[in-house]
Design a protein around this motif. Structure first.
Motif, PDB file in Angstrom:
ATOM      1  N   ILE A 130      33.939  45.217  48.349  1.00 38.76           N
ATOM      2  CA  ILE A 130      34.622  44.452  47.301  1.00 38.76           C
ATOM      3  C   ILE A 130      36.136  44.525  47.432  1.00 38.76           C
ATOM      4  O   ILE A 130      36.814  43.504  47.533  1.00 38.76           O
ATOM      5  CB  ILE A 130      34.177  44.941  45.904  1.00 38.76           C
ATOM      6  N   TYR A 131      36.677  45.740  47.467  1.00 42.79           N
ATOM      7  CA  TYR A 131      38.134  45.882  47.448  1.00 42.79           C
ATOM      8  C   TYR A 131      38.767  45.706  48.826  1.00 42.79           C
ATOM      9  O   TYR A 131      39.838  45.106  48.939  1.00 42.79           O
ATOM     10  CB  TYR A 131      38.520  47.246  46.862  1.00 42.79           C
ATOM     11  N   GLY A 133      27.669  52.483  45.044  1.00 44.47           N
ATOM     12  CA  GLY A 133      28.475  53.692  45.033  1.00 44.47           C
ATOM     13  C   GLY A 133      29.929  53.379  45.299  1.00 44.47           C
ATOM     14  O   GLY A 133      30.319  52.218  45.505  1.00 44.47           O
ATOM     15  N   GLU A 134      30.747  54.424  45.316  1.00 44.23           N
ATOM     16  CA  GLU A 134      32.183  54.231  45.511  1.00 44.23           C
ATOM     17  C   GLU A 134      32.499  53.643  46.879  1.00 44.23           C
ATOM     18  O   GLU A 134      33.328  52.747  47.006  1.00 44.23           O
ATOM     19  CB  GLU A 134      32.924  55.554  45.324  1.00 44.23           C
ATOM     20  N   PHE A 135      31.861  54.164  47.927  1.00 46.11           N
ATOM     21  CA  PHE A 135      32.142  53.656  49.264  1.00 46.11           C
ATOM     22  C   PHE A 135      31.701  52.207  49.414  1.00 46.11           C
ATOM     23  O   PHE A 135      32.391  51.398  50.029  1.00 46.11           O
ATOM     24  CB  PHE A 135      31.471  54.538  50.327  1.00 46.11           C
ATOM     25  N   THR A 136      30.548  51.866  48.840  1.00 48.05           N
ATOM     26  CA  THR A 136      30.085  50.477  48.889  1.00 48.05           C
ATOM     27  C   THR A 136      31.037  49.568  48.142  1.00 48.05           C
ATOM     28  O   THR A 136      31.377  48.463  48.608  1.00 48.05           O
ATOM     29  CB  THR A 136      28.678  50.370  48.286  1.00 48.05           C
ATOM     30  N   ALA A 140      31.615  46.202  37.522  1.00 46.92           N
ATOM     31  CA  ALA A 140      30.474  45.339  37.804  1.00 46.92           C
ATOM     32  C   ALA A 140      29.671  45.861  38.990  1.00 46.92           C
ATOM     33  O   ALA A 140      28.436  45.796  39.003  1.00 46.92           O
ATOM     34  CB  ALA A 140      30.962  43.917  38.080  1.00 46.92           C
ATOM     35  N   SER A 141      30.383  46.372  39.996  1.00 50.81           N
ATOM     36  CA  SER A 141      29.698  46.934  41.162  1.00 50.81           C
ATOM     37  C   SER A 141      28.873  48.154  40.782  1.00 50.81           C
ATOM     38  O   SER A 141      27.746  48.338  41.256  1.00 50.81           O
ATOM     39  CB  SER A 141      30.718  47.296  42.237  1.00 50.81           C
TER      40      SER A 141
END
Length: 284
Positions: free
Chosen positions: A192-193, A184-187, A177-178
């Motif tokens: 989120i995680y 991006g992966e860093f965001t 969803a992100s």
């Protein structure tokens, strides 16, 4: 109905029996710590150690702890240990979180093989690594500094494994969803995680703190200057110099050396219990 009551009664009896067994083991494990604190408060222990051991000293005195707080060398050792431990915990936990997320949610070639290599590091104790690490830091002229105590924490197989197992339990749909929203992966990781990783972060902090604060062998090898001694090194040198002639003062020093770990655990125990509970939710 009777069968139900009998089953409930058996459960209560089993629960009470388990509680008594755990209580006895808990008291057995905490007894040495209580004795250490007791000797620290016994001023006469500086002359002769109390025998037989007593959990409550006959004459309570804060004399030994007063000397501990006035000891500039111990304060310096505390500062050294604080610098090394905080740096190691920050670097180790940060790197392990990123690596654990990459192994759990990332898609790249050789991921499984690389993760197996990381797990294999858990089977190598510190002793065989002493000489290679010593030669490495000697070649870059970093011996007798804090860098050899901090940099090895960048890669911790145990912490990376814990992070991967935790992130495996979080749904991949959050990442998908992100990415649909253009993140991006860093965001995705930081927004989120990472906010969901509080329990495992607390567990990693207490583990990394204990490993770094209690580390004795590696600092003994790389540190030669007494001004750089950590708390375990200072306690060992004090014990060697005085033997049992100052038993009360030695035990007071030992009590103060483990106090930061106890305080940190009391603050983080709620999150550590959550981490243990969450790790068994899916039976993974």
């Amino acid at each position: 109905m009777k069968a139900g009551l009998s089953y409930k009664k058996r459960e209560q009896i089993a629960g009470g029996f388990n509680f008594v067994i755990l209580l006895l083991f808990g008291l057995l494990l905490i007894t040495p710590f209580v004795w250490m604190v007791s000797v620290g408060f016994d001023r006469t222990a500086n002359v002769t150690m109390p025998f037989p051991p007593k959990l409550i000293p006959k004459h309570l005195s804060s004399f030994n702890f007063g000397i501990v707080f006035e000891n500039g060398s111990l304060i310096k050792a505390y500062l050294n240990s604080a610098i090394v431990t905080v740096s190691s915990v920050f670097i180790g936990v940060s790197a392990s979180l990123l690596a654990g997320y990459a192994f759990s949610k990332g898609r790249f070639k050789g991921k499984k093989v690389l993760f197996v290599v990381v797990l294999c590091t858990l089977m190598i104790p510190m002793e065989p690594r002493l000489i290679p690490l010593y030669k490495l830091f000697n070649s870059v002229h970093l011996l007798n500094t804090f860098w050899p105590l901090v940099l090895p924490s960048l890669i911790s197989g145990m912490l990376i494994f814990l992070c991967k197992q935790f992130f495996d339990q979080l749904p991949d749909t959050l990442r998908e969803a992100s990415q649909i929203d253009g993140a991006g992966e860093f965001t995705t990781f930081f927004r989120i995680y990472l906010p969901l990783a509080g329990p495992i972060v607390a567990t990693m902090i207490i583990l990394a703190f204990i490993w770094s604060w209690n580390d004795f062998m590696w600092p003994l090898v790389v540190l030669n200057d007494k001004e750089l001694q950590t708390v375990p090194l200072y306690l060992a040198s004090f014990s060697l110099e005085n033997g049992t002639s100052l038993g009360g003062l030695t035990m007071a020093l030992a009590t103060m050396s483990v106090l930061p770990i106890v305080i940190l655990y009391l603050f983080l125990q709620k999150y550590i219990i959550q981490s243990i509970a969450l790790s068994g939710v899916k039976g993974e």
